[in-house]
Every structure is written in structure tokens, then in C-alpha cells.
Design a protein around this motif. Structure first.
Motif, PDB file in Angstrom:
ATOM      1  N   LEU A 174       0.828  -1.211   0.000  1.00  0.00           N
ATOM      2  CA  LEU A 174       0.000   0.000   0.000  1.00  0.00           C
ATOM      3  C   LEU A 174       0.861   1.260   0.000  1.00  0.00           C
ATOM      4  O   LEU A 174       0.544   2.232  -0.692  1.00  0.00           O
ATOM      5  CB  LEU A 174      -0.936   0.003   1.205  1.00  0.00           C
ATOM      6  CG  LEU A 174      -2.069  -1.011   1.180  1.00  0.00           C
ATOM      7  CD1 LEU A 174      -2.849  -0.961   2.479  1.00  0.00           C
ATOM      8  CD2 LEU A 174      -2.979  -0.769  -0.008  1.00  0.00           C
ATOM      9  N   GLY A 175       1.953   1.245   0.743  1.00  0.00           N
ATOM     10  CA  GLY A 175       2.870   2.379   0.753  1.00  0.00           C
ATOM     11  C   GLY A 175       3.523   2.588  -0.600  1.00  0.00           C
ATOM     12  O   GLY A 175       3.695   3.724  -1.059  1.00  0.00           O
ATOM     13  N   LEU A 176       3.893   1.497  -1.261  1.00  0.00           N
ATOM     14  CA  LEU A 176       4.470   1.590  -2.601  1.00  0.00           C
ATOM     15  C   LEU A 176       3.480   2.204  -3.578  1.00  0.00           C
ATOM     16  O   LEU A 176       3.829   3.104  -4.353  1.00  0.00           O
ATOM     17  CB  LEU A 176       4.898   0.209  -3.083  1.00  0.00           C
ATOM     18  CG  LEU A 176       5.395   0.120  -4.518  1.00  0.00           C
ATOM     19  CD1 LEU A 176       6.743   0.817  -4.641  1.00  0.00           C
ATOM     20  CD2 LEU A 176       5.491  -1.314  -4.960  1.00  0.00           C
ATOM     21  N   LEU A 177       2.242   1.743  -3.542  1.00  0.00           N
ATOM     22  CA  LEU A 177       1.218   2.287  -4.442  1.00  0.00           C
ATOM     23  C   LEU A 177       0.945   3.751  -4.146  1.00  0.00           C
ATOM     24  O   LEU A 177       0.797   4.563  -5.071  1.00  0.00           O
ATOM     25  CB  LEU A 177      -0.069   1.476  -4.329  1.00  0.00           C
ATOM     26  CG  LEU A 177      -0.011   0.058  -4.887  1.00  0.00           C
ATOM     27  CD1 LEU A 177      -1.320  -0.664  -4.596  1.00  0.00           C
ATOM     28  CD2 LEU A 177       0.287   0.060  -6.364  1.00  0.00           C
ATOM     29  N   ALA A 178       0.877   4.124  -2.869  1.00  0.00           N
ATOM     30  CA  ALA A 178       0.648   5.523  -2.504  1.00  0.00           C
ATOM     31  C   ALA A 178       1.805   6.402  -2.960  1.00  0.00           C
ATOM     32  O   ALA A 178       1.595   7.494  -3.501  1.00  0.00           O
ATOM     33  CB  ALA A 178       0.452   5.649  -0.993  1.00  0.00           C
ATOM     34  N   GLY A 179       3.033   5.926  -2.780  1.00  0.00           N
ATOM     35  CA  GLY A 179       4.192   6.693  -3.213  1.00  0.00           C
ATOM     36  C   GLY A 179       4.230   6.875  -4.712  1.00  0.00           C
ATOM     37  O   GLY A 179       4.544   7.956  -5.213  1.00  0.00           O
ATOM     38  N   ARG A 180       3.893   5.847  -5.455  1.00  0.00           N
ATOM     39  CA  ARG A 180       3.872   5.961  -6.913  1.00  0.00           C
ATOM     40  C   ARG A 180       2.736   6.856  -7.377  1.00  0.00           C
ATOM     41  O   ARG A 180       2.874   7.559  -8.372  1.00  0.00           O
ATOM     42  CB  ARG A 180       3.765   4.593  -7.551  1.00  0.00           C
ATOM     43  CG  ARG A 180       5.051   3.829  -7.436  1.00  0.00           C
ATOM     44  CD  ARG A 180       5.048   2.625  -8.291  1.00  0.00           C
ATOM     45  NE  ARG A 180       6.404   2.136  -8.384  1.00  0.00           N
ATOM     46  CZ  ARG A 180       6.839   1.404  -9.384  1.00  0.00           C
ATOM     47  NH1 ARG A 180       6.041   1.079 -10.349  1.00  0.00           N
ATOM     48  NH2 ARG A 180       8.086   0.987  -9.398  1.00  0.00           N
ATOM     49  N   ALA A 181       1.621   6.848  -6.673  1.00  0.00           N
ATOM     50  CA  ALA A 181       0.511   7.727  -7.031  1.00  0.00           C
ATOM     51  C   ALA A 181       0.876   9.185  -6.787  1.00  0.00           C
ATOM     52  O   ALA A 181       0.574  10.055  -7.599  1.00  0.00           O
ATOM     53  CB  ALA A 181      -0.743   7.353  -6.253  1.00  0.00           C
ATOM     54  N   VAL A 182       1.555   9.463  -5.680  1.00  0.00           N
ATOM     55  CA  VAL A 182       1.953  10.830  -5.361  1.00  0.00           C
ATOM     56  C   VAL A 182       2.977  11.340  -6.369  1.00  0.00           C
ATOM     57  O   VAL A 182       2.931  12.495  -6.791  1.00  0.00           O
ATOM     58  CB  VAL A 182       2.500  10.910  -3.915  1.00  0.00           C
ATOM     59  CG1 VAL A 182       3.197  12.232  -3.658  1.00  0.00           C
ATOM     60  CG2 VAL A 182       1.375  10.709  -2.919  1.00  0.00           C
ATOM     61  N   ASP A 209      -1.806   6.265 -12.158  1.00  0.00           N
ATOM     62  CA  ASP A 209      -3.052   7.022 -12.109  1.00  0.00           C
ATOM     63  C   ASP A 209      -4.097   6.138 -11.427  1.00  0.00           C
ATOM     64  O   ASP A 209      -4.677   5.254 -12.051  1.00  0.00           O
ATOM     65  CB  ASP A 209      -3.501   7.393 -13.515  1.00  0.00           C
ATOM     66  CG  ASP A 209      -4.817   8.145 -13.544  1.00  0.00           C
ATOM     67  OD1 ASP A 209      -5.162   8.768 -12.516  1.00  0.00           O
ATOM     68  OD2 ASP A 209      -5.489   8.109 -14.589  1.00  0.00           O
ATOM     69  N   LEU A 210      -4.297   6.360 -10.123  1.00  0.00           N
ATOM     70  CA  LEU A 210      -5.214   5.498  -9.374  1.00  0.00           C
ATOM     71  C   LEU A 210      -6.659   5.648  -9.834  1.00  0.00           C
ATOM     72  O   LEU A 210      -7.428   4.699  -9.775  1.00  0.00           O
ATOM     73  CB  LEU A 210      -5.103   5.790  -7.879  1.00  0.00           C
ATOM     74  CG  LEU A 210      -3.808   5.347  -7.215  1.00  0.00           C
ATOM     75  CD1 LEU A 210      -3.838   5.665  -5.733  1.00  0.00           C
ATOM     76  CD2 LEU A 210      -3.576   3.862  -7.421  1.00  0.00           C
TER      77      LEU A 210
END
Length: 63
Positions: free
Chosen positions: A34-42, A47-48
Motif C-alpha cells: 500500500l505504501g508503494l502504491l501511494a508513493g507511486r501515485a503521489v 493514475d489510481l
């Protein structure tokens, strides 16, 4: 750089497995993803909204 991040994450998973058992291992694994996905989204790499839309607009077969 990514090899150091992978090493740190693997070490954290190992400690979680030892200290918290399998449940702790899974918790650290899920939170890390989840942290990896959040970091890549930021950072704009993912594009979530597009991912969410593609999951919600699946066509279901009609009988």
C-alpha cells in the motif's frame, strides 16, 4: 538505490516474521505494498483514478 530499498524491505519482512509470526509478516507485506502504491501515485507514476475506473467498468457476461 532500489536494491537498497529492497534490502531494507526484505529485512523488515524478516524481522516481522520472526517477531510477529506469519500474521506480522503479512501485515508488513500488505502495508508495504500500500505504501508503494501511494508513493507511486503521489509521484505521478500511477493514475489510481484510471485503475479504479478500469476495475469498476468490467463488463459482466449476460446470460
Amino acid at each position: 538505490m532500489w536494491s537498497v530499498v529492497g534490502l531494507a524491505y526484505g529485512t523488515a519482512l524478516g524481522f516481522a516474521g520472526v517477531a510477529g509470526g506469519f500474521g506480522g509478516f503479512l501485515l508488513v507485506l500488505v502495508l508495504g505494498i500500500l505504501g508503494l502504491l501511494a508513493g507511486r501515485a503521489v509521484s505521478g507514476e500511477i493514475d489510481l483514478a484510471g485503475v479504479w475506473d478500469s476495475l469498476g467498468n468490467r463488463k459482466r457476461p449476460t446470460a
